[in-house]
Each structure stands twice: as structure tokens, then as C-alpha cells.
Scaffold this active site. Sequence first.
Site, PDB file in Angstrom:
ATOM      1  N   GLY A 182       0.790  -1.223   0.000  1.00  0.00           N
ATOM      2  CA  GLY A 182       0.000   0.000   0.000  1.00  0.00           C
ATOM      3  C   GLY A 182       0.822   1.273   0.000  1.00  0.00           C
ATOM      4  N   GLU A 183       2.077   1.200   0.426  1.00  0.00           N
ATOM      5  CA  GLU A 183       2.888   2.404   0.547  1.00  0.00           C
ATOM      6  C   GLU A 183       3.351   2.896  -0.821  1.00  0.00           C
ATOM      7  OE1 GLU A 183       3.224  -0.352   2.110  1.00  0.00           O
ATOM      8  OE2 GLU A 183       3.591  -0.113   4.243  1.00  0.00           O
ATOM      9  N   ALA A 184       3.182   4.198  -1.056  1.00  0.00           N
ATOM     10  CA  ALA A 184       3.520   4.779  -2.362  1.00  0.00           C
ATOM     11  C   ALA A 184       5.004   4.637  -2.683  1.00  0.00           C
ATOM     12  CB  ALA A 184       3.112   6.250  -2.391  1.00  0.00           C
TER      13      ALA A 184
END
Length: 424
Positions: A182-184
Site C-alpha cells: 500500500g505504501e507509495a
Amino acid sequence: MTYQCNSPGRERKGSIAVSSMHNVSNWFSSLKRPKKAKPKQDKVSRSVWDLSQLSNGIKRAQLKDDLCEVVSEMESLDSGEDGKNSNKSKMMSIGRKKFNMDPKKGIEFLIEKGLLQNTPESVAQFLHKGEGLNKTAIGDYLGEKNEFNEKVLQSFVDLHDFTDLILVQALRQFLWSFRLPGEAQKIDRMMECFAKRYCDCQGENNIFENSDTCYVLSFAIIMLNTSLHNPSVKEKPTIDQFINMNRGINQGQDLPRELLVSLYDSIKAEPFKIPEDDGNDLMHTFFNPDKEGWLWKQGGRYKSWKRRWFILNDNCLYYFEYTTDKEPRGIIPLENISIRECQDRQKQFCFELYASGGADFIKACKTDSEGKVVEGKHTVYRMSASSDEERKEWIQRLTQSISHNPFYDMLASRKRKAQLYAKN
């Protein structure tokens, strides 16, 4: 030696139908594997396994060619009695589970046990193979920002061959091998590695001025996939909107219209298949089994012995042809069954599951040679362990998992009364 459990039926984790007199003959038309849920409090004994969706859940068995069959049998023979190989297999299984719970600790465990080399290439090959690994955990590990993990990511991406693939085909392959975190920042590092690898694989046929173009277009494709196939998006983008969105991304130049049209049509016709980790993987489905391992199982009709991977979980015994199989070849609900040690001319350390408690045969099911789910008619299942110690452990664990259905006692009692009445 006979082990029998006549205690009242235990409550299962899942939805189990209430037994009734008229549905006993149709058990397997209403059997399905129980889902994890809180036990329901009910005064009525619930002991009928509702496996009605099993035929839909078990996929048609794929045909194996002769070479794979021979190799499999050779591997089975080589490892059957080898204590070192058996211990290595157990350690690898533990390592996979540790990885699924904590990727970093899982890799450290496998390196410590000598099952992986402390190199990015060795770890990357393990993740790329993906046997029994949670794809979300793979994505989390690959996205970590430290020198070793970044080298693993690079090696992992390099294991993909994108030669002669259009960009959307390469993305399908890449995004199926793990699940994007989920982390950009993690996604950015992964997609940057992907774009560079894709351009390298195209060689002289690469139409992109640099990997940044591939990077931008890859994200545009992912966004298009979401816009076209997400029900919450009411206004679907047109082909002209997709083309306009990507104008000038190739070092100020436009990409060929026919390329963008082909990408758009591919995504519109078939969305990306994104791993959801929905419990279909073997090691994820049976994440914390009571016991698992290889056993030799004797066939019912031809009495031949075949090596199968057994998993004991939720008062049910599952067996698979390979540890990588997503669906079991057979399921044996542990109801009205007893266990005993036995002797066999061909195999050592044998034990049997046999029908008891008034049951005429063991209620089980399997896939046949054509992949169809059929009801088993076994009165006995005979297995062979690798050692006497292993046999005793299986017997102990199975005995603890066996439940008894009191309805069978009622049925058996009525049969006896009917037979006595007929004689009189």
C-alpha cells in the site's frame, strides 16, 4: 492396537447443517468445507459436514505427462526414508510459515538453517518460485527500503522475462507474482525496477526513449484498469481520453496510436488478475494445521501405493498430490472413524482409518481421473509413515481430532431393533 473415540460430537469452526433422519443417505450432496466462524450455540448436535460446494471448489485435475510422473516417483522414493531430507522439508515448511507471518524473520530463519544462501539472488529465487508463500508478504519484503532488500527486488525483477511481450502482457505477469503493497514509496521502487527491466528485455525493439516513459505508461495502464472495471467509477474513460492522457510522455513525443489502442483494448477485454490472498494457497489456507507431512496412501481398487501430502485441520484430513497444489485430491471428515496400527507386506509403519460407530463406510470424497468429485466408498484407509515415531504421532493427532456422531448410534440401534423384530 485400536484407538477409538466415542465422545460426543465436538462443535466445529464453521457452518454445519443440523442432522436429520431423512438426509443421512444424501450427506455428500450437502457437503462443503467449513468456513472459519464462531461456533453457534445450539442444543442440537451438529455433526453433518456440509460440503455441497466441494465440486465447484476443487478444480479439474491437470494431466501430468509421463516424465513428470516418473520424476515425482523418483523424488518420493529418494526422500521417503531419508531422515535428513525429511528434516529439511519440515524446516522449509516452518520457514515458509514464518515468512508469511513476518517476512524478515522468515528469511533469517531459512538462511540460519542453511536452506537459503545469504545472497540477494538466492532469496529472490525463493520468492519468485513462491511455493507456499503469501503474495502480500512477498510484496512487503520486496518493498522494504534497505540495501539488501533492494538488491533482492532487482534480482527478483530480473527473473522475469518480458522479451517479445507488449507492455500490458508484461504487467500481467509481473503483478501476478506478488501483491503490490500500500505504501507509495514501495510501489514507486517496484515499478521503477519493472520499467527498466521491460526496456532491457526489448533490446533494439524498444520504442520508449527511456525507462521513465515505460514507468509513466505502466501507471496509466493500472489507472485505466481501475477506471474501467471498478463498479464505483461511473464514467468510464474512452479510448480518446486514454490517448490524450498519454500525449508527450515519450520525451515530449507521442507514442504510436495503434500501441495505445491495443493496450486499451486488452485492459477493457480482460482486467488484471491481482492476487488477493483469499485463502486459496495451500500454506495460507491451512496456516496452522494440527499436523502435516508426507504419507504413503494405499489405493482402494488397485491397492497401489502413492505418496501424498496430508494436512490435518478442523477435524478433517486433506491429502494433496503435491505441496504446491491449491486444491486437495481428497477429503476425509474425521467422524465415526477409529484408528489402529497394522502390518503390510509392502510397507512399514502402517496404520489404518476404519469405519466405526455404526457407519457402514467412511464418509469421504476425492477427485477421479477425469477431475470429477466422487463419493468414496472406503471402509478402510491404509497409510504408511516414514518411521514408527512418525506413525505414533499421526495416530495421536488423528485420535484427538476424531469426533463421534451420536446420530449413528440412534440409527444403528433402530437397525438392530428392526432386525430383532423381523426374526421374532
